[in-house]
Design a protein around this motif. Structure first.
Motif, short mmCIF file in Angstrom:
data_model
loop_
_atom_site.label_atom_id
_atom_site.label_comp_id
_atom_site.label_asym_id
_atom_site.label_seq_id
_atom_site.Cartn_x
_atom_site.Cartn_y
_atom_site.Cartn_z
N THR A 15 26.25 53.03 33.66
CA THR A 15 26.70 51.98 32.74
C THR A 15 28.22 51.81 32.85
N LEU A 16 28.65 50.57 33.09
CA LEU A 16 30.07 50.28 33.22
C LEU A 16 30.71 50.03 31.85
N ALA A 17 31.95 50.49 31.71
CA ALA A 17 32.73 50.24 30.50
C ALA A 17 34.18 50.09 30.90
N GLY A 18 35.01 49.63 29.96
CA GLY A 18 36.44 49.51 30.22
C GLY A 18 37.00 48.16 29.84
N ARG A 19 38.31 48.04 29.99
CA ARG A 19 39.01 46.81 29.61
C ARG A 19 38.46 45.59 30.33
N MET B 187 35.79 40.31 30.41
CA MET B 187 34.94 39.32 31.07
C MET B 187 33.64 39.10 30.31
N ASN B 188 33.09 40.14 29.72
CA ASN B 188 31.88 39.94 28.92
C ASN B 188 32.18 39.06 27.71
N TYR C 17 40.93 39.10 21.84
CA TYR C 17 41.58 39.66 23.02
C TYR C 17 42.43 40.88 22.66
N GLN C 18 43.26 40.74 21.62
CA GLN C 18 44.10 41.86 21.18
C GLN C 18 43.24 43.02 20.71
N LYS C 19 42.14 42.73 20.06
CA LYS C 19 41.23 43.78 19.57
C LYS C 19 40.67 44.58 20.74
N ILE C 20 40.34 43.91 21.83
CA ILE C 20 39.82 44.60 23.01
C ILE C 20 40.87 45.54 23.58
N GLY D 134 43.65 51.37 23.65
CA GLY D 134 44.96 51.96 23.50
C GLY D 134 46.02 51.36 24.40
N ILE D 135 45.82 50.09 24.82
CA ILE D 135 46.75 49.46 25.76
C ILE D 135 47.18 48.08 25.28
#
Length: 298
Positions: free
Chosen positions: A74-78, A83-84, A273-276, A281-282
């Motif tokens: 399962t893929l995760a990340g920024r 994109m999702n 977007y900011q929430k993501i 933490g970035i």
């Protein structure tokens, strides 16, 4: 600030097929979900709307950008979240593909294997000759990691590594930047930088841990993550650069670009977007507008 601790650094290459619909899709886990905007759905090109999904490629080995979770499937990340969320805002599914390496991304876009690609890809004028971009993350900060016991004094310029060995990932702008810095070292009468190129960031990070190379250069947010989870490492260098943003990449003149750009700006405007970014933490890399192609460099 929320961090996901489990991750796998080995990218699994999937077999390639001529038809994107027939290629194996990789499941994903999104941390943020958004509502569709019916007004934006009309921007989706007819062929993609008829297919029913956008095909996205990524090289999943660089947390917090993209990585496999502990289940190794399962893929995760920024990049996944961004994109999702774009797909959800447009009202269309996104199917993900593992590109099997960063160097496979541009060829995959040019041959139509992927509609988009997200893998910490910096927009550059050279790359723009081959593919198109919509920018979405400020890439003006790079980091250099080393082992804590090396006791390297913190520095803020690549001139501080003249005569030393520094690693970087194959195909990245960091290799080019180190090569240019090495020439500047020689022009100043100093020893050149020994640039060691690794297949990807995980290989380079492991080389630092094992003592094969003393330092590794890469995106600040990714290396910040590494030093948080790999205790022998520390951030020795923090380099400010004038790079164009990390971008969603497209085949040249893709009709999908206006839809993705509009969705990204919609996500920026409503705070999703900011929430993501904050979730990973970035948030310090947020942009105020998603620009496209030549406008990125203005």
């Amino acid at each position: 600030m929320k961090f996901i601790t489990g991750m796998t650094f080995i990218a699994l290459a999937l077999s390639a097929h001529s038809a994107v619909a027939a290629e194996q899709s990789v499941p994903t886990d999104s941390s943020v979900h958004v509502k569709a905007d019916p007004a934006l759905k009309s921007l989706i090109p007819a062929d993609i709307a008829q297919r029913g999904f956008i095909v996205a490629g990524t090289n999943p080995n660089t947390p917090p950008t993209t990585f496999y979770k502990d289940d190794n499937k399962t893929l995760a990340g920024r990049e996944i979240d961004i994109m999702n969320a774009v797909g959800e805002r447009l009202g269309i599914a996104v199917q993900w593909r593992d590109t099997g390496g960063f160097d496979n991304i541009i060829p995959g876009l040019k041959t139509g294997r992927y509609d988009v690609a997200l893998s910490n890809i910096n927009a550059t004028p050279t790359r723009l000759k081959q593919i198109d971009f919509v920018g979405y993350y400020n890439a003006s900060r790079l980091g250099i990691i080393s082992k804590k016991d090396a006791a390297i004094a913190p520095f803020t310029s690549l001139s501080d590594v003249c005569g030393k060995e520094v690693g970087a990932g194959s195909g990245t702008t960091q290799v080019t930047r180190l090569e240019e810095a090495s020439k500047a070292c020689e022009a100043a009468g100093k020893q050149p930088i020994k640039v060691s190129v690794f297949p990807d960031r995980p290989a380079g990070v492991q080389a630092v841990v094992s003592g094969r190379v003393p330092m590794f250069l890469g995106p600040y947010e990714g290396l910040l993550w590494q030093v948080k989870v790999i205790k022998p490492l520390t951030m020795s260098g923090e380099i400010s650069v004038n790079d164009a943003p990390v971008s969603v990449a497209f085949p040249k003149d893709s009709a999908l670009e206006p839809a993705v750009q509009a969705a990204l700006n919609s996500l920026i405007k409503d705070g999703s977007y900011q929430k993501i970014l904050d979730n990973w933490g970035i948030g310090f890399g947020a942009v105020t507008e998603a620009r496209r192609n030549q406008d990125i460099f203005k």
